[in-house]
Design an enzyme around this catalytic site. Structure first.
Site, PDB file in Angstrom:
ATOM      1  N   LYS A  38      42.566  77.882  29.303  1.00 57.61           N
ATOM      2  CA  LYS A  38      41.782  78.465  28.215  1.00 57.61           C
ATOM      3  C   LYS A  38      41.102  79.696  28.815  1.00 57.61           C
ATOM      4  CE  LYS A  38      39.759  78.252  24.067  1.00 57.61           C
ATOM      5  NZ  LYS A  38      40.456  78.187  22.782  1.00 57.61           N
ATOM      6  N   ALA A 119      42.253  82.171  21.660  1.00 58.12           N
ATOM      7  CA  ALA A 119      41.027  81.968  20.884  1.00 58.12           C
ATOM      8  C   ALA A 119      41.237  82.589  19.515  1.00 58.12           C
ATOM      9  CB  ALA A 119      39.842  82.625  21.587  1.00 58.12           C
TER      10      ALA A 119
END
Length: 229
Positions: A38, A119
């Site tokens: 991430k 994201a």
């Protein structure tokens, strides 16, 4: 020799990218070693964390719990905003796309598969130099999966995302419906047929709504079937 790099993006925020990432990680684990990345996590914790102490609300923690694989966060920002917005609000300088790419390539030298969860949508800025998940996928030469909604509006949003990828010379590896409702109606059923027809990209996964609430063992047992594996 480097491993395969996969980027998971979405048509919007809240479409099920994290659960789709976990399911893809389960499928990849059956074939070898896996690391999940991430690049920027917002809405939780302090900026600059390396992800080793992510708590239960973070996307990284959800993937780690469901898939049971290594998960890395490169930057964390406290405000629940787009990464660039959250960084500018706090005066934080985020690592640029080249820096993310170098770290991901290093992980790929140690793992058979690296899965990168973006994201929000494809063009959300991941840094303060206008770098996007599209830029990151392009630089890495990654496979890209697009997570989309089942209901009304998904045809437009998904086709726009696929077109943006194609403008950069990237053909999506597949569409994943992030949350298929138990009471799917005509719109959802038609979209399941129309998404591949209109985008030219196959639907390679359909995840049931609420999949992320399952225990790890059940999730790992069922995930391959959701992805046609």
């Amino acid at each position: 020799m480097s491993g395969r790099i996969v980027v998971v993006t979405g048509t919007d925020t809240g479409v099920g990218k994290t659960i789709a990432t976990a399911a893809l990680a389960v499928l990849a684990r059956a074939r070898g070693t896996v690391a999940v990345v991430k690049p920027v996590q917002t809405g939780i914790g302090d900026s600059g964390d390396d992800g080793t102490g992510a708590d239960d609300e973070a996307d990284a923690a959800v993937v780690r719990r469901l898939a049971g694989c290594a998960v890395h966060e490169f930057a964390r920002l406290a405000d629940p905003l787009a990464p660039e917005t959250a960084a500018r609000l706090r005066g934080v300088e985020l690592p640029d796309i080249a820096h993310h790419a170098d770290r991901i390539r290093a992980l790929a030298r140690e793992s058979d598969t690296v899965i990168v969860e973006g994201a929000g949508g494809l063009l959300v800025r991941l840094d303060t130099a206008n770098g996007t998940i599209l830029d990151l996928a392009d630089v890495l030469g990654a496979e890209v999966y697009v997570v989309c909604r089942a209901g009304l509006g998904t045809l437009n949003h998904t086709e726009l995302t696929v077109r943006a990828l194609r403008q950069r010379g990237i053909e999506s590896a597949g569409l994943v419906i992030g949350a298929w409702p138990a009471g799917a109606g005509t719109a959802e059923q038609r979209n399941l047929d129309d998404l591949p027809r209109l985008t030219g990209v196959p639907v390679t996964g359909v995840l049931p709504d609420g999949a992320g609430l399952l225990g790890a063992a059940q999730f790992q047992q069922l995930a391959p079937a959701w992805l046609g594996g």
